[in-house]
Design an enzyme around this catalytic site. Structure first.
Site, mmCIF file in Angstrom:
data_model
loop_
_atom_site.group_PDB
_atom_site.id
_atom_site.type_symbol
_atom_site.label_atom_id
_atom_site.label_comp_id
_atom_site.label_asym_id
_atom_site.label_seq_id
_atom_site.Cartn_x
_atom_site.Cartn_y
_atom_site.Cartn_z
ATOM 1 N N LYS A 22 36.556 81.171 98.814
ATOM 2 C CA LYS A 22 37.634 80.992 99.809
ATOM 3 C C LYS A 22 38.572 82.196 99.839
ATOM 4 O O LYS A 22 38.994 82.644 100.908
ATOM 5 C CB LYS A 22 38.456 79.717 99.480
ATOM 6 C CG LYS A 22 37.639 78.441 99.514
ATOM 7 C CD LYS A 22 38.439 77.257 99.021
ATOM 8 C CE LYS A 22 38.775 77.309 97.557
ATOM 9 N NZ LYS A 22 37.641 77.196 96.631
ATOM 10 N N ASP A 68 35.405 77.225 94.162
ATOM 11 C CA ASP A 68 34.818 78.536 93.847
ATOM 12 C C ASP A 68 33.741 78.957 94.834
ATOM 13 O O ASP A 68 32.791 79.660 94.483
ATOM 14 C CB ASP A 68 34.242 78.553 92.412
ATOM 15 C CG ASP A 68 35.307 78.224 91.395
ATOM 16 O OD1 ASP A 68 36.467 78.615 91.607
ATOM 17 O OD2 ASP A 68 34.982 77.569 90.381
ATOM 18 N N GLY A 85 41.583 79.722 91.317
ATOM 19 C CA GLY A 85 41.365 81.124 90.959
ATOM 20 C C GLY A 85 40.589 81.751 92.093
ATOM 21 O O GLY A 85 39.428 81.427 92.300
ATOM 22 N N HIS A 86 41.263 82.586 92.867
ATOM 23 C CA HIS A 86 40.638 83.191 94.047
ATOM 24 C C HIS A 86 40.467 84.685 93.806
ATOM 25 O O HIS A 86 41.451 85.406 93.649
ATOM 26 C CB HIS A 86 41.485 82.919 95.293
ATOM 27 C CG HIS A 86 41.568 81.452 95.631
ATOM 28 N ND1 HIS A 86 42.233 80.975 96.732
ATOM 29 C CD2 HIS A 86 41.044 80.364 95.020
ATOM 30 C CE1 HIS A 86 42.112 79.655 96.766
ATOM 31 N NE2 HIS A 86 41.406 79.271 95.728
ATOM 32 N N GLN A 136 40.484 74.611 95.640
ATOM 33 C CA GLN A 136 39.490 73.634 95.196
ATOM 34 C C GLN A 136 38.466 73.380 96.317
ATOM 35 O O GLN A 136 38.244 74.264 97.122
ATOM 36 C CB GLN A 136 40.150 72.325 94.726
ATOM 37 C CG GLN A 136 40.930 72.462 93.409
ATOM 38 C CD GLN A 136 42.323 73.040 93.566
ATOM 39 O OE1 GLN A 136 43.099 72.592 94.384
ATOM 40 N NE2 GLN A 136 42.651 74.043 92.772
#
Ligand code: GDP
Ligand code: IMO
Ligand code: MG
Length: 440
Positions: free
Chosen positions: A16, A13, A40-41, A223
């Site tokens: 990225k 988080d 989750g991006h 990650q």
């Protein structure tokens, strides 16, 4: 630079997705190479927010090919929902490709992930419940089902039947759960095949051809380094290799085909789930970071644990990923704090460590040693030039560079595409024109 790898340097988080979106403009391909929909991006484009779990963050540019590499584990249902959601918001997914060798997340992986976590009770890992551990375990055990199996339903049915014999006995006998019905799972995956079958190819061939022709490839990590299966805070990690080296294997390109490794570092530290976190602030400061930084998980909505920047961890990340430079994100979030701390060492049983200690007990129990610097009150969101930053901000950035021994090439001062300070000219040409060339 023909190819760039973007990796997380902390516990995920870091931003990225936001940085991938920024640089994707000048790329030919953007590739996810590990992880699954545990990622989750978030990408913010003007007033629109997009949360991507499987689809690479290059998808907002219609000219960019987006590849889900062989190292990724794919839940087809989640992928289809993501495709539909993007399409409904005017984003084309025509340029998407999925590696034929990517492993599929099956319903039993998710059930087993949840069941194992609930059995662990207080010592649970705090996984995202997406089936990540079980699917990678099956891959290593050579019991997995791959995307290419969907292209031959006879093979798929046989593999599913074999897998369910074992998985159903674990579900029923170990966990006291109901068994899965083979035909129901089969029918469900036949429907998935109808929707995603057309995207499945050998993506390593596509990428190597592209690199042979000097096309540009961006490899988007998921990650972060401290969640790496080998080097992270095991067992409180994910089940894939999250380092830059993993991009070679997870995309199917040879060593030497990555020109630059960019480490994304949040200006403070967050972590979701259990495990050691030496600089965690269960205090007003931690709450400040969580609320101002909107530190709630993109995938699970869980509140992220927050704390000061840990230069020990960044140094370890720099080494493991051979970082060429770092992008510092969310610097704007620290505005308003009286003082800012950077962890430069750990003390455990009277001994001071200046490099990450090899025994994890120390990470659990150490006292972090801090350097304290003055904070700042200025809003940073509209600053685009490093020289325009207030003095304490510049000093903070420069101190991070000194401690980690890696230059900070970009500084993100807000979630929007143009809220970036680019210090390294080579990135200027990649990110600019920051006009919205995407179809938003
Ligand atoms: P990722 O998993 O590494 O892609 O990061 P996430 O998307 O899970 O979390 C980063 C969050 O911070 C997202 O909501 C971004 O929109 C947001 N973000 C990224 N960069 C900045 C920044 O510089 N400032 C602020 N305030 N928010 C940012
Ligand atoms: P992005 O790509 C933050 C964490 C989970 C849990 C541990 C294991 O958005 O940075 P898993 O479901 O992978 O078996 O969970 O890893 N985790 C993440 N934390 N960001 C992520 O991805 C994460 N993906 C997994 O919270 O602690
Ligand atoms: Mg995330």
């Amino acid at each position: 630079m023909a190819s760039i790898a973007i990796v997380g340097t902390q516990w995920g988080d870091e931003g990225k997705g936001r940085i991938t979106d920024l640089l994707a403009r000048s790329m030919d391909f953007v590739v996810r190479f590990q992880g699954g929909d545990n990622a989750g991006h978030t990408v913010v484009l003007k007033d629109k927010e997009f949360k991507l779990h499987l689809i690479p963050s290059g998808i907002f540019y219609p000219q960019v090919g987006c590849i889900i590499g062989n190292g990724v584990v794919v839940n087809p249902g989640v992928l289809i929902d993501e495709i539909k959601e993007l399409n409904s918001r005017g984003i084309s997914t025509d340029n998407l490709k999925i590696s034929c060798n990517a492993h599929l997340i099956m319903p039993y992986h998710i059930l087993l992930d949840k069941a194992a976590e609930s059995k662990l009770g207080k010592s649970k890992i705090g996984t995202t419940h997406k089936g990540i551990g079980p699917v990678y375990a099956d891959k290593a055990a050579r019991a997995g089902i791959r995307a290419q199996d969907l292209l031959d339903l006879k093979i798929f049915r046989t593999k599913l039947k074999e897998a369910l014999k074992i998985k159903n006995s674990i579900l029923t006998k170990v966990y006291g759960m109901d068994p899965l019905v083979p035909e129901e799972v089969f029918d469900q995956y036949c429907k998935y095949k109808e929707e995603i079958g057309k995207y499945i190819v050998d993506t390593s061939i596509v990428l190597n051809r592209a690199l042979d022709a000097n096309r540009k490839v961006l490899l988007e990590g998921a990650q972060g380094t401290m969640l790496d299966i080998d080097y992270g805070t095991y067992p409180f990690v994910t089940s894939s290799c999250t380092l830059a080296s993993s991009a070679y294997i997870g995309a199917g390109i040879g060593p030497g085909r990555i020109d630059e490794v960019l480490g994304v570092a949040k200006a403070y530290t967050t972590r979701v789930g259990s495990g050691p976190f030496p600089t965690e602030e269960e205090s007003e400061v931690g709450n400040f970071m969580r609320e101002k930084g909107k530190e709630y998980g993109t995938t699970t909505g869980r509140a992220r644990r927050c704390g000061w920047l840990d230069a020990m961890i960044l140094g370890y990340s720099a080494m493991l990923n051979q970082l060429d430079s770092m992008v510092l994100t969310k610097l704007d979030v620290l505005t308003g704090l009286e003082e800012i701390k950077i962890c430069t060492g750990y003390r455990y049983k009277g001994k001071v460590y200046r490099k990450l200690p090899s025994h994890q007990t120390i990470l659990h129990k150490c006292e972090p040693l801090y350097e304290t610097m003055p904070g700042w009150k200025n809003d940073l969101g509209n600053i685009r030039d490093f020289n325009d930053l207030p003095k304490p901000v510049k000093r903070y950035v420069e101190r991070i560079e000194e401690l980690v021994k890696v230059p900070v090439s970009m500084i993100s001062v807000g979630p929007e595409r143009d809220q970036i300070i680019i210090r390294d000219d080579s990135f200027k040409s990649q990110a600019f024109d920051l006009g919205f060339t995407a179809i938003i």
